[in-house]
Scaffold this active site. Structure first.
Site, PDB file in Angstrom:
ATOM      1  N   PHE A 133      34.056  49.775  45.694  1.00 21.76           N
ATOM      2  CA  PHE A 133      32.652  49.378  45.691  1.00 21.76           C
ATOM      3  C   PHE A 133      32.414  47.950  46.165  1.00 21.76           C
ATOM      4  CE2 PHE A 133      34.320  48.597  41.392  1.00 21.76           C
ATOM      5  CZ  PHE A 133      34.007  47.244  41.220  1.00 21.76           C
ATOM      6  N   ASN A 187      21.653  46.569  38.134  1.00 24.84           N
ATOM      7  CA  ASN A 187      21.510  46.361  36.698  1.00 24.84           C
ATOM      8  C   ASN A 187      20.913  45.003  36.316  1.00 24.84           C
ATOM      9  OD1 ASN A 187      23.676  44.595  36.967  1.00 24.84           O
ATOM     10  ND2 ASN A 187      25.171  46.061  36.211  1.00 24.84           N
ATOM     11  N   TYR A 203      32.857  37.611  43.991  1.00 18.51           N
ATOM     12  CA  TYR A 203      33.362  38.918  43.562  1.00 18.51           C
ATOM     13  C   TYR A 203      34.772  39.205  44.073  1.00 18.51           C
ATOM     14  CZ  TYR A 203      28.748  39.931  41.728  1.00 18.51           C
ATOM     15  OH  TYR A 203      27.576  39.898  41.004  1.00 18.51           O
ATOM     16  N   HIS A 231      23.923  39.427  35.821  1.00 24.21           N
ATOM     17  CA  HIS A 231      25.362  39.207  35.689  1.00 24.21           C
ATOM     18  C   HIS A 231      25.546  38.104  34.666  1.00 24.21           C
ATOM     19  CE1 HIS A 231      29.509  37.986  36.555  1.00 24.21           C
ATOM     20  NE2 HIS A 231      29.034  36.757  36.470  1.00 24.21           N
ATOM     21  N   ARG A 240      19.250  45.015  30.290  1.00 27.11           N
ATOM     22  CA  ARG A 240      19.545  46.182  31.130  1.00 27.11           C
ATOM     23  C   ARG A 240      18.822  47.442  30.653  1.00 27.11           C
ATOM     24  NH1 ARG A 240      25.766  44.374  31.952  1.00 27.11           N
ATOM     25  NH2 ARG A 240      25.459  43.149  33.848  1.00 27.11           N
ATOM     26  N   LYS A 246      19.761  39.319  39.539  1.00 23.85           N
ATOM     27  CA  LYS A 246      20.148  39.953  40.793  1.00 23.85           C
ATOM     28  C   LYS A 246      18.953  40.328  41.674  1.00 23.85           C
ATOM     29  CE  LYS A 246      24.458  41.793  38.890  1.00 23.85           C
ATOM     30  NZ  LYS A 246      25.234  43.036  38.658  1.00 23.85           N
ATOM     31  N   GLU A 296      32.504  30.024  37.785  1.00 25.87           N
ATOM     32  CA  GLU A 296      31.248  30.527  38.338  1.00 25.87           C
ATOM     33  C   GLU A 296      30.175  29.443  38.389  1.00 25.87           C
ATOM     34  OE1 GLU A 296      31.941  35.191  37.026  1.00 25.87           O
ATOM     35  OE2 GLU A 296      30.534  33.986  35.873  1.00 25.87           O
TER      36      GLU A 296
END
Length: 140
Positions: free
Chosen positions: A59, A114, A51, A117, A104, A11, A128
């Protein structure tokens, strides 16, 4: 256990801190092979599609904003029981609850930032992977 593939994202918080190599080392140490990898700047459309399962959650907007805030590294990982193995290597979403030595625990800044993914099931891994990679980009 069967050889399988899973999808991974390093990320924006990880790319910003230049720790993608350190994360890749943990992935490889766990016995997973990186069979496809590229650095991209995720578009808002890509993030919203990726997402979409969280679209109704409070969120969602913040998550999309975060995932489009900087470059990410998308990957296909391969190995025996790759999905479960990678989820173990990632550690709990909340880094304070993650096991020692997990990605993490070592690298995440917070629950939101974090660092990584990973797919949660074979079906989601396939979807994905297909969102970000053509078949000829995956070289095992």
């Amino acid at each position: 256990m069967a050889i399988q593939r899973t999808f991974s994202i390093l990320k924006p918080d990880a790319t910003e801190r230049n720790i993608t190599g350190a994360i890749n080392a943990l992935i490889e140490k766990a016995g997973l092979r990186i069979v496809a990898q590229k650095r991209i700047h995720m578009t808002r459309g890509q993030a919203e599609t990726f997402y979409a399962v969280h679209k109704e959650r409070p969120f969602f907007g913040e998550l999309v904003d975060f995932m489009t805030s900087g470059p990410v590294v998308v990957q296909v990982l391969e190995g025996e029981g790759a999905i479960a193995k990678y989820r173990d290597v990632m550690g709990a979403t909340d880094p304070s609850k993650a096991a020692d030595g997990t990605i993490r625990k070592v690298h995440a800044k917070s629950i939101g930032e974090n660092s990584v993914h990973g797919s949660d099931a074979p079906e989601t891994a396939a979807i994905e992977i297909a969102q970000f990679f053509a078949g000829n980009e995956i070289v095992g």
